[in-house]
Design a protein around this motif. Sequence first.
Motif, PDB file in Angstrom:
ATOM      1  N   LEU A 126       0.935  -1.242  -0.217  1.00  0.00           N
ATOM      2  CA  LEU A 126      -0.104  -0.080   0.070  1.00  0.00           C
ATOM      3  C   LEU A 126       0.942   1.264   0.000  1.00  0.00           C
ATOM      4  O   LEU A 126       0.304   2.326  -0.417  1.00  0.00           O
ATOM      5  CB  LEU A 126      -0.968  -0.012   1.158  1.00  0.00           C
ATOM      6  N   GLN A 127       2.208   1.029   0.321  1.00  0.00           N
ATOM      7  CA  GLN A 127       3.070   2.226   0.527  1.00  0.00           C
ATOM      8  C   GLN A 127       3.798   2.361  -0.607  1.00  0.00           C
ATOM      9  O   GLN A 127       4.686   3.508  -0.772  1.00  0.00           O
ATOM     10  CB  GLN A 127       3.834   2.163   1.803  1.00  0.00           C
ATOM     11  N   VAL A 187       3.788   3.147  -4.874  1.00  0.00           N
ATOM     12  CA  VAL A 187       2.797   3.574  -5.882  1.00  0.00           C
ATOM     13  C   VAL A 187       3.786   3.369  -7.450  1.00  0.00           C
ATOM     14  O   VAL A 187       4.950   3.843  -7.425  1.00  0.00           O
ATOM     15  CB  VAL A 187       2.357   4.909  -5.874  1.00  0.00           C
ATOM     16  N   LEU A 202      -4.152   4.927   5.633  1.00  0.00           N
ATOM     17  CA  LEU A 202      -3.705   4.841   4.205  1.00  0.00           C
ATOM     18  C   LEU A 202      -4.960   4.743   3.251  1.00  0.00           C
ATOM     19  O   LEU A 202      -4.915   4.770   2.055  1.00  0.00           O
ATOM     20  CB  LEU A 202      -2.665   3.550   3.969  1.00  0.00           C
ATOM     21  N   ARG A 256      -3.659   6.743   0.906  1.00  0.00           N
ATOM     22  CA  ARG A 256      -3.124   6.151  -0.776  1.00  0.00           C
ATOM     23  C   ARG A 256      -4.015   6.671  -2.021  1.00  0.00           C
ATOM     24  O   ARG A 256      -3.299   7.066  -2.928  1.00  0.00           O
ATOM     25  CB  ARG A 256      -3.395   4.709  -0.527  1.00  0.00           C
ATOM     26  N   PHE A 276      -2.227   9.931  -2.896  1.00  0.00           N
ATOM     27  CA  PHE A 276      -0.874   9.701  -3.289  1.00  0.00           C
ATOM     28  C   PHE A 276      -0.993   9.338  -4.589  1.00  0.00           C
ATOM     29  O   PHE A 276      -0.091   9.682  -5.522  1.00  0.00           O
ATOM     30  CB  PHE A 276      -0.161   8.689  -2.378  1.00  0.00           C
ATOM     31  N   ASP A 277      -1.960   8.444  -5.028  1.00  0.00           N
ATOM     32  CA  ASP A 277      -2.140   7.992  -6.627  1.00  0.00           C
ATOM     33  C   ASP A 277      -2.377   9.261  -7.375  1.00  0.00           C
ATOM     34  O   ASP A 277      -1.994   9.182  -8.403  1.00  0.00           O
ATOM     35  CB  ASP A 277      -3.187   7.072  -6.351  1.00  0.00           C
TER      36      ASP A 277
END
Length: 338
Positions: A103-104, A106, A286, A290, A293-294
């Motif tokens: 998950l961390q 990308v 997350l 997440r 972040f994506d």
Amino acid sequence: MRQILFPKAGPPESMRVVEKPDPEPGPGEVRVRTTAAGINFADISARMGMYQDAPPFPCVIGYEVSGTIDAVGEGVDGLSVGQAVVAMTRFGGYSDTVVVPVLQAVPVPDGLDLQAAAGLPVTYLTAWLMLMHLGHVGEGDTVLVHSAGGGVGLSALQICKWRGARVIGTASSGKHARLREMGLDHAIDYRNQDFEAEVKRITDGEGVDIVLDAVGGDSFKKSYRCLTDFGRLFLFGVSSFNPGLTRSIFAALKGIAQTPRFHPFNLMNDNKGVHGVNLGHLWHRLDVMRPMFDRIVELAAAGVLSPVIDATFSFDEAPAAHHYIQARKNFGKVLLTP
Ligand SMILES: NC(=O)c1ccc[n+]([C@@H]2O[C@H](COP(=O)([O-])OP(=O)(O)OC[C@H]3O[C@@H](n4cnc5c(N)ncnc54)[C@H](OP(=O)(O)O)[C@@H]3O)[C@@H](O)[C@H]2O)c1
């Protein structure tokens, strides 16, 4: 693997490069061979023993890397060996090899430079969280960004300009010309000008809709007074508590003494909001972070956001990299390469 170790609190020279066995990825984890690791202001505070979230000494810190996956653990879906990724690391980023949960990490799309991608996670997530997720910045807003020439500052500037907001930034005067080139509407030399008076002058006494303040102490108080109706003040750091190369109890105590207390009645009557942000306390969220972040990586690949990489130092030159930042020479991100 090679890592940069902080044996104990001290000046930049206290860091040293050490060799350790390679870590193996566990279930749901990938191993990344680092292309570049980002340096953040929190790392500086950690090195000086002024960052309460840092692991105990001796420690390897670092919140972000880019690189290539060379091993995957059991049950990993969607990421594979040979894939380029940018990853958030809960410390240990100052390392030529890291292991992170999927998950961390990308994937880095074509069109995004792998080395520069190391400059994305911390600064853009912090700025995005404040401006987009919580601040709802948009056209017609005026935003005051402190330390506009730093990593978070430039990320914030790019997001604000993309959303059509006007930006006032504080920075050392040597950074003003480059900030204007990047779209900053008004630059304030906070060392020689009173930023509160300048904001009032620039906005004809109106004030601003959003302030991002990681300077701390007295600055929090003045930033609050810069807000207009419905204004939102984001508090996310105290860089003024760390003026030197080693811990200064005096500066910290002075900063704490100057830190304002915001009374609920005043907040109600003023129609203003004060919001704290600490990215390092969101590892359990997350699910929220997440997708942000994506989106950041997607916008960076599309050229809408573009990490400003000011300088790159080798692992052996890590002390010089910390000196560079503490001398306030950086304009944007500073990276370490193994
Ligand atoms: N809460 C969170 O989740 C979070 C996340 C990321 C960062 N932060 C905080 O945000 C701030 C900026 O982080 P960053 O990574 O963007 O930093 P950075 O890239 O190192 O930039 C910091 C800038 O701040 C200015 N500055 C002010 N006081 C300073 C001092 N005592 N020493 C050195 N520079 C100082 C300098 O600009 P001028 O030359 O223009 O003064 C410098 O270029 C830090 O306080 C950091 O702790 C918080």
